[in-house]
Design a protein around this motif. Structure first.
Motif, PDB file in Angstrom:
ATOM      1  N   ALA A   1      14.691  -0.903  18.415  1.00  0.00           N
ATOM      2  CA  ALA A   1      15.129  -2.285  18.199  1.00  0.00           C
ATOM      3  C   ALA A   1      14.098  -3.265  18.743  1.00  0.00           C
ATOM      4  N   GLY A   2      13.808  -4.287  17.954  1.00  0.00           N
ATOM      5  CA  GLY A   2      12.882  -5.326  18.367  1.00  0.00           C
ATOM      6  C   GLY A   2      11.431  -5.011  18.082  1.00  0.00           C
ATOM      7  N   THR A   3      11.143  -3.814  17.524  1.00  0.00           N
ATOM      8  CA  THR A   3       9.765  -3.421  17.228  1.00  0.00           C
ATOM      9  C   THR A   3       9.563  -3.370  15.708  1.00  0.00           C
ATOM     10  N   GLU A   4       8.382  -2.957  15.295  1.00  0.00           N
ATOM     11  CA  GLU A   4       8.094  -2.837  13.869  1.00  0.00           C
ATOM     12  C   GLU A   4       7.190  -1.641  13.610  1.00  0.00           C
ATOM     13  N   SER A   5       7.532  -0.854  12.602  1.00  0.00           N
ATOM     14  CA  SER A   5       6.659   0.202  12.088  1.00  0.00           C
ATOM     15  C   SER A   5       6.015  -0.331  10.817  1.00  0.00           C
ATOM     16  N   ALA A   6       4.698  -0.454  10.813  1.00  0.00           N
ATOM     17  CA  ALA A   6       4.008  -1.128   9.708  1.00  0.00           C
ATOM     18  C   ALA A   6       2.830  -0.290   9.216  1.00  0.00           C
ATOM     19  N   TRP A   7       2.392  -0.556   8.037  1.00  0.00           N
ATOM     20  CA  TRP A   7       1.197   0.078   7.474  1.00  0.00           C
ATOM     21  C   TRP A   7       0.590  -0.871   6.452  1.00  0.00           C
ATOM     22  N   ALA A   8      -0.646  -0.604   6.093  1.00  0.00           N
ATOM     23  CA  ALA A   8      -1.290  -1.310   4.984  1.00  0.00           C
ATOM     24  C   ALA A   8      -2.224  -0.344   4.287  1.00  0.00           C
ATOM     25  N   TYR A   9      -2.314  -0.475   2.968  1.00  0.00           N
ATOM     26  CA  TYR A   9      -3.347   0.287   2.291  1.00  0.00           C
ATOM     27  C   TYR A   9      -4.162  -0.625   1.404  1.00  0.00           C
ATOM     28  N   THR A  10      -5.391  -0.186   1.148  1.00  0.00           N
ATOM     29  CA  THR A  10      -6.318  -0.941   0.307  1.00  0.00           C
ATOM     30  C   THR A  10      -7.159   0.048  -0.474  1.00  0.00           C
ATOM     31  N   HIS A  11      -7.660  -0.387  -1.624  1.00  0.00           N
ATOM     32  CA  HIS A  11      -8.475   0.490  -2.449  1.00  0.00           C
ATOM     33  C   HIS A  11      -9.954   0.365  -2.103  1.00  0.00           C
ATOM     34  N   LEU A  12     -10.664   1.479  -2.260  1.00  0.00           N
ATOM     35  CA  LEU A  12     -12.099   1.560  -2.015  1.00  0.00           C
ATOM     36  C   LEU A  12     -12.782   2.138  -3.252  1.00  0.00           C
TER      37      LEU A  12
END
Length: 538
Positions: free
Chosen positions: A390-401
């Protein structure tokens, strides 16, 4: 039973690969009464639908795919009743948004009227234009999805679609399928906010914003966001894979993990089973279905088979989609977005404005590493509170190469820095909130799922030159292969990438329909088409 090579098993059909398509194919055959063995190289099922704690204890990360609008809309997935096998969907309050570099934000809200109100506040008239687009979608939705997800040619679905749209509406859809998303955005909307919502969704594919066909992807995903949202499985992507496995096993499928296949067996010109890397054989009385990329099937699993030279030549021209870099984070609080519009969105696009998205596409087209990368960013705890404390965040990002630079460790490391800088630009203080980080470079993505060649997400480019009867190579556009009894069930087949199960379902239908008098006719027609395509002199 055993052979000189090792133990042998006999069944009606063997399915190679337990990604979503393989699981769907196996289930469809088992539901029809076939004895099915499903072989998976990894130690768990799911392919690109898996999750784990890799950033910090208690933070669940989806290792590959994460949001599933296509699964929620797919008649194939919905028909499996996965909720009866433990699947529960969760949704963020807002499906998808775009954080612009200057601090502005745009968002698709769960209610179309609220989406329209936000767009109209940014550019008067854009709200009405959005609602007109939603109305068009509601008119064609069901027959269009059927047409997209059924074997080619989708005669019945196309007939229903024409009945809904009449001639003019059908021509408008045909134009949409050939249009670039940049052109669509500028035709329909005055403001940048609405345009980037379309373009950001289009860039889930590998088509550049000014590329033909990109409008269809942007429109389809934006409308699905407005319709079914961008749902996630409660507890992680692996929960979807687990539900698919339970559904398959309930139908009688025998699932074997840690069983990589080294060869498709062909005897007297017909696929008769497979050999695994430990030397075991699985004999198949009725068919072999391969949920693997086309280059793997034809170039590796059938390497000893005398395939038509034109097919091998066509495979030399097969085009993968770009490589992918993914960065995962554990955060000790919510992402500190400047734009309030995106704070409740499960998926956030960022890194470029309307014109900048074209620059990203151009960089990838010519093989340059984008200096201002476009990111797809997932706020997983925002979408599903079970993903982290609670109160936290699980995050990700992807990008192309560019694929040519995917193996350049220094270039990839530098791009990781640009990814984090892009998030920090629109969410100052983001880096200070990071308490855990895990990087998946292109090689790591492929190691986790062999079907993801350097992180290619769609089983081959989504460009028009590799779609329909051109997917994966020029041919009938169906799951049948030139080898009788062998069916392509992976995303290299029509209709392509995404977690919708249609590639596996179509392969299972083709295998089922090969039996009996009508099946004999269908098989003969398929062989005739392949023979003509592969013997046509160029």
């Amino acid at each position: 039973m055993s052979t000189a090579d090792g133990p042998s098993t006999t069944c009606d059909a063997v399915v190679v690969g337990a990604g979503p398509n393989g699981l769907v194919a196996a289930t469809a055959l088992a539901d029809a009464g076939w004895d099915v063995v499903l072989l998976e190289a990894q130690d768990e099922v799911g392919g690109a639908v898996r999750s784990a704690e890799v950033t910090a204890p208690g933070f669940v990360t989806d290792l590959f795919s994460a949001f599933y609008p296509l699964a929620a809309a797919s008649p194939v997935i919905r028909g499996l009743d996965l909720e009866q096998h433990g699947l529960r969907w969760s949704r963020a309050s807002d499906p998808v948004g775009h954080a612009l570099p200057d601090g502005r934000g745009a968002v698709v809200r769960a209610d179309a009227q609220e989406t329209a109100a936000g767009l109209d506040a940014a550019a008067p008239g854009d709200g009405a234009a959005w609602l007109a687009m939603v109305e068009q979608w509601s008119r064609v939705r069901d027959p269009l999805l059927d047409a997209l997800f059924t074997p080619f040619p989708p005669v019945r679905a196309a007939t229903r679609l024409l009945a809904r749209t009449r001639t003019r509406g059908a021509l408008d859809l045909a134009r949409l399928a050939a249009l670039s998303v940049r052109r669509l955005g500028h035709e329909r909307f005055a403001g940048e906010e609405a345009r980037v919502l379309l373009t950001g969704n289009a860039m889930h594919s590998d088509l550049p914003p000014d590329g033909a066909g990109s409008a269809l992807y942007g429109w389809l995903l934006a409308m699905l966001a407005q319709d079914v949202g961008f749902p996630v499985p409660e507890g992680g992507a692996g929960a979807l894979a687990s539900a698919l496995r339970r559904r398959a096993e309930a139908a009688g499928v025998r699932v074997r993990c840690s069983a990589p296949v080294s060869e498709v067996l062909v005897e007297h010109g017909r696929a008769t089973g497979v050999r695994t890397e430990d030397g075991s054989r699985v004999r198949a009385r009725r068919g072999v279905l391969a949920d693997v990329p086309a280059p793997v099937l034809y170039g590796e699993l059938l390497s000893a088979v005398d395939l038509p030279p034109l097919l091998r030549s066509d495979l030399d021209r097969f085009q993968w989609d770009p490589a992918t870099l993914k960065v995962n984070w554990a955060l000790d609080g919510p992402v500190p977005w400047v734009a309030p519009e995106v704070r409740g969105a499960g998926t956030v696009h960022l890194g470029a404005d309307d014109d900048g998205l074209v620059d990203v596409g151009a960089d990838l087209t010519v093989g340059r590493m984008p200096r201002r990368p476009f990111l797809l960013f997932g706020q997983m705890t925002t979408a599903d509170p079970r993903r982290s404390p609670a109160g936290t965040e699980s995050a990700w990002a992807y990008t192309h190469l560019p694929r040519a630079l995917a193996g350049d460790a220094d270039a990839v490391h530098e791009q990781v820095g640009r990814v984090e800088a892009a998030v920090e630009e629109v969410a100052p203080g983001f880096l200070g909130a990071v308490v855990g980080r895990h990087v998946q470079d292109p090689s790591a993505l492929e190691a986790g799922d062999r079907a993801l060649s350097l992180g290619a997400l769609n089983g081959g480019t989504a460009a028009l030159h590799q779609q329909l009867v051109l997917r994966p190579t020029p041919g009938p556009g169906r799951p049948e292969t030139p080898v009788p009894g062998l069916f392509l069930a992976g995303s290299s087949a029509h209709p392509g990438g995404g977690v919708h199960g249609a590639c596996g379902w179509n392969a299972a239908l083709a295998a089922l329909r090969q039996r009996g008098p009508l099946g004999t006719v269908r098989a003969a027609l398929a062989r005739t088409v392949w023979s003509r395509v592969l013997s046509d002199p160029r």
